[in-house]
Design a protein around this motif. Structure first.
Motif, mmCIF file in Angstrom:
data_model
loop_
_atom_site.group_PDB
_atom_site.id
_atom_site.type_symbol
_atom_site.label_atom_id
_atom_site.label_comp_id
_atom_site.label_asym_id
_atom_site.label_seq_id
_atom_site.Cartn_x
_atom_site.Cartn_y
_atom_site.Cartn_z
ATOM 1 N N SER A 11 0.772 -1.109 0.017
ATOM 2 C CA SER A 11 0.121 0.147 0.097
ATOM 3 C C SER A 11 1.002 1.292 -0.007
ATOM 4 O O SER A 11 2.003 1.323 0.755
ATOM 5 C CB SER A 11 -0.935 0.215 1.427
ATOM 6 O OG SER A 11 -1.902 -1.047 1.079
ATOM 7 N N ARG A 38 -2.071 -6.615 -14.913
ATOM 8 C CA ARG A 38 -2.788 -6.246 -13.784
ATOM 9 C C ARG A 38 -4.358 -6.281 -13.984
ATOM 10 O O ARG A 38 -4.593 -6.215 -15.137
ATOM 11 C CB ARG A 38 -2.463 -4.734 -13.261
ATOM 12 C CG ARG A 38 -2.898 -3.838 -14.205
ATOM 13 C CD ARG A 38 -2.266 -2.362 -13.823
ATOM 14 N NE ARG A 38 -2.971 -1.133 -14.423
ATOM 15 C CZ ARG A 38 -2.533 -0.165 -14.633
ATOM 16 N NH1 ARG A 38 -1.682 0.387 -13.567
ATOM 17 N NH2 ARG A 38 -3.142 0.905 -15.230
ATOM 18 N N ALA A 40 -7.851 -5.312 -11.891
ATOM 19 C CA ALA A 40 -8.631 -4.666 -10.804
ATOM 20 C C ALA A 40 -9.955 -5.343 -10.517
ATOM 21 O O ALA A 40 -10.243 -5.951 -11.524
ATOM 22 C CB ALA A 40 -8.845 -2.924 -11.129
ATOM 23 N N PRO A 88 -4.008 6.328 -7.883
ATOM 24 C CA PRO A 88 -5.277 5.404 -7.314
ATOM 25 C C PRO A 88 -5.396 4.566 -8.372
ATOM 26 O O PRO A 88 -5.940 3.198 -8.138
ATOM 27 C CB PRO A 88 -6.295 6.216 -7.105
ATOM 28 C CG PRO A 88 -5.604 7.408 -6.530
ATOM 29 C CD PRO A 88 -4.561 7.620 -7.636
ATOM 30 N N SER A 91 -4.294 0.944 -8.734
ATOM 31 C CA SER A 91 -4.752 -0.349 -7.918
ATOM 32 C C SER A 91 -4.898 -1.564 -8.540
ATOM 33 O O SER A 91 -6.001 -1.357 -9.241
ATOM 34 C CB SER A 91 -5.443 0.219 -6.713
ATOM 35 O OG SER A 91 -5.054 1.445 -5.928
ATOM 36 N N GLN A 118 -0.498 -7.735 -4.719
ATOM 37 C CA GLN A 118 -1.568 -6.618 -4.664
ATOM 38 C C GLN A 118 -0.667 -5.389 -4.645
ATOM 39 O O GLN A 118 0.150 -5.174 -3.794
ATOM 40 C CB GLN A 118 -2.400 -6.898 -3.435
ATOM 41 C CG GLN A 118 -3.357 -5.758 -3.356
ATOM 42 C CD GLN A 118 -4.552 -5.827 -4.410
ATOM 43 O OE1 GLN A 118 -4.865 -6.823 -4.969
ATOM 44 N NE2 GLN A 118 -4.904 -4.580 -4.822
ATOM 45 N N THR A 120 -1.981 -1.400 -3.915
ATOM 46 C CA THR A 120 -3.188 -0.530 -3.410
ATOM 47 C C THR A 120 -2.282 0.905 -3.274
ATOM 48 O O THR A 120 -1.641 1.213 -2.641
ATOM 49 C CB THR A 120 -3.673 -0.890 -2.372
ATOM 50 O OG1 THR A 120 -4.277 -2.269 -2.299
ATOM 51 C CG2 THR A 120 -4.931 0.057 -1.677
ATOM 52 N N SER A 122 -3.558 4.720 -2.448
ATOM 53 C CA SER A 122 -4.592 5.776 -1.897
ATOM 54 C C SER A 122 -4.407 6.936 -2.170
ATOM 55 O O SER A 122 -3.274 7.535 -2.501
ATOM 56 C CB SER A 122 -4.486 5.501 -0.135
ATOM 57 O OG SER A 122 -3.270 5.720 0.242
#
Length: 123
Positions: A11, A38, A40, A88, A91, A118, A120, A122
């Protein structure tokens, strides 16, 4: 048979950086086109970056050009994805893949896949 294990996800805040690693095993590693993809939630898997055997040629999705860099370390049998200026919308679960017969971002061209890591981001 080629096996890949991804690492380096996590993250991060928007604008930050991450480096993904893909450790590759298998006798044909040096002759493979390698790629990062990737996916999502609720979206199709998409190509992010692909590199030719030996690293001479690369191909990037328009959405990551200038921000992401794919590279090889043949001595370590590892493929990297350096991700800078993360957004973002970056992600997703990131996958390492191998086995395309040419430089392409189409996931259908790749035969072997890792389990994913993963990422992520923000805001």
């Amino acid at each position: 048979q080629v096996r890949m294990v991804e690492s380096g996800g996590g993250s991060v805040q928007a604008g930050g950086s991450l480096r993904l690693s893909c450790s590759v095993s298998g006798s044909t590693y040096s002759r493979l086109y390698m790629g990062w993809f990737r996916q999502a939630p609720g979206k199709e898997r998409e190509g992010v970056a692909v590199i030719s055997p030996g690293g001479r040629s690369t191909l990037y999705a328009d959405s990551v050009k200038g921000r992401f860099t794919i590279s090889l370390d043949n001595a370590k049998n590892t493929v990297y994805l350096q991700m800078n200026s993360l957004k973002p919308e970056d992600s997703a679960m990131y996958y390492c893949a191998a086995g395309s017969p040419f430089l392409a971002l189409n996931p259908a061209q790749f035969k072997s896949w890792g389990q994913g890591t993963q990422v992520t981001v923000s805001s």
